[in-house]
Design an enzyme around this catalytic site. Structure first.
Site, PDB file in Angstrom:
ATOM      1  N   CYS A  87       0.790  -1.201   0.016  1.00  0.00           N
ATOM      2  CA  CYS A  87       0.184   0.049   0.030  1.00  0.00           C
ATOM      3  C   CYS A  87       0.765   1.262  -0.027  1.00  0.00           C
ATOM      4  O   CYS A  87       1.410   1.756  -0.931  1.00  0.00           O
ATOM      5  CB  CYS A  87      -0.973  -0.043   1.328  1.00  0.00           C
ATOM      6  SG  CYS A  87      -2.331   0.892   0.576  1.00  0.00           S
ATOM      7  N   HIS A 186      -3.138  -5.358   1.635  1.00  0.00           N
ATOM      8  CA  HIS A 186      -2.576  -5.484   3.185  1.00  0.00           C
ATOM      9  C   HIS A 186      -2.496  -6.861   3.624  1.00  0.00           C
ATOM     10  O   HIS A 186      -3.332  -7.240   4.460  1.00  0.00           O
ATOM     11  CB  HIS A 186      -3.265  -4.746   4.117  1.00  0.00           C
ATOM     12  CG  HIS A 186      -2.978  -3.080   3.919  1.00  0.00           C
ATOM     13  ND1 HIS A 186      -1.931  -2.309   4.675  1.00  0.00           N
ATOM     14  CD2 HIS A 186      -3.901  -2.437   3.245  1.00  0.00           C
ATOM     15  CE1 HIS A 186      -2.153  -1.159   4.490  1.00  0.00           C
ATOM     16  NE2 HIS A 186      -3.307  -1.116   3.451  1.00  0.00           N
ATOM     17  N   GLU A 188      -0.867  -8.630   5.568  1.00  0.00           N
ATOM     18  CA  GLU A 188      -0.433  -8.529   6.906  1.00  0.00           C
ATOM     19  C   GLU A 188      -1.768  -8.412   7.954  1.00  0.00           C
ATOM     20  O   GLU A 188      -1.583  -8.697   8.976  1.00  0.00           O
ATOM     21  CB  GLU A 188       0.475  -7.435   7.363  1.00  0.00           C
ATOM     22  CG  GLU A 188      -0.173  -6.191   7.326  1.00  0.00           C
ATOM     23  CD  GLU A 188      -0.480  -5.475   6.239  1.00  0.00           C
ATOM     24  OE1 GLU A 188      -0.054  -6.132   5.058  1.00  0.00           O
ATOM     25  OE2 GLU A 188      -0.563  -4.342   5.991  1.00  0.00           O
TER      26      GLU A 188
END
Ligand code: GLN
Length: 207
Positions: A87, A186, A188
């Site tokens: 991002c 994302h 994560e």
């Protein structure tokens, strides 16, 4: 195959100036890396690979200068250090940024043009399945938060993933150029470690 069976765990830093640093550290550890935050030159020197997290690229750009990390990171990138930008991190790796702030500066890593906050207000944040070249199994559940997309890629850039449905169908959201990897989304935040494993494997192969 376990990480240990593939070779020693590479040391991967997360640029810890702003953004979702902790989530990347957790995901990298789960994916078999020795993960540590990077804020100083000496910490950068000690890592085999680097993650630039999601957050705010204009802020990260400023802090990179304040922490005197721009030239050291540029040099490591030029020397082939693997870097994964997610991002805001993707924006930091882009050669050209549209809708950026005039004073924001990235690392000129990947030969591509990205548009900041590209998906627009209506779809500020959304989730979509995205298949990634080189990542086995079902499509990743991609989480987009005020995300950029990639509008142009140079000849040396491999497109790894695009949005398949909805108003943004066809938009490029994952790319790789050499040892540099970038996603608009994302991983994560999802608990799915496949993309982090991809990056850990890449870093282990280079290190
Ligand atoms: N819009 C942010 C930027 O320009 C990126 C958002 C994010 O990283 N989730 O940097």
């Amino acid at each position: 195959m376990s990480g240990a069976a593939r070779g020693p765990a590479p040391v991967i830093g997360v640029l810890a100036l702003q953004g979702d640093v902790r989530e990347h550290l957790t995901a990298l550890t789960g994916a078999g890396a020795q993960a540590r935050p990077v804020r100083r030159r000496a910490e950068l020197d000690a890592v085999d690979g680097l993650v630039i997290p999601g957050g705010e690229s204009t802020t990260i750009s400023k802090l990179v200068d304040i922490f005197e990390l721009r030239e050291p990171i540029d040099k490591r990138i030029a020397a082939g250090m693997p870097v994964y930008g997610s991002c805001a991190g993707m924006i930091m790796l882009a050669g050209e940024v549209l809708d950026g702030r005039p004073d924001q500066r990235g690392f000129d890593g990947i030969e591509m043009t990205v548009r900041r906050n590209a998906f627009g207000r209506q779809v500020d944040s959304f989730e979509a399945p995205v298949e990634i070249v080189g990542v086995d199994g079902p499509a990743l559940h991609a989480v987009f938060i005020r995300a950029p997309w990639v509008e142009r890629v140079g000849a040396g850039v491999e497109v790894l993933g695009t949005v398949t449905d909805g108003p943004a169908a066809g938009r490029i959201v994952a790319v790789r150029q050499g040892n540099l990897l970038a996603t608009s989304f994302h991983p994560e935040l999802t608990g799915d470690l496949r993309l982090h494993r991809y990056f850990v494997d890449l870093t282990r192969a280079v290190a």
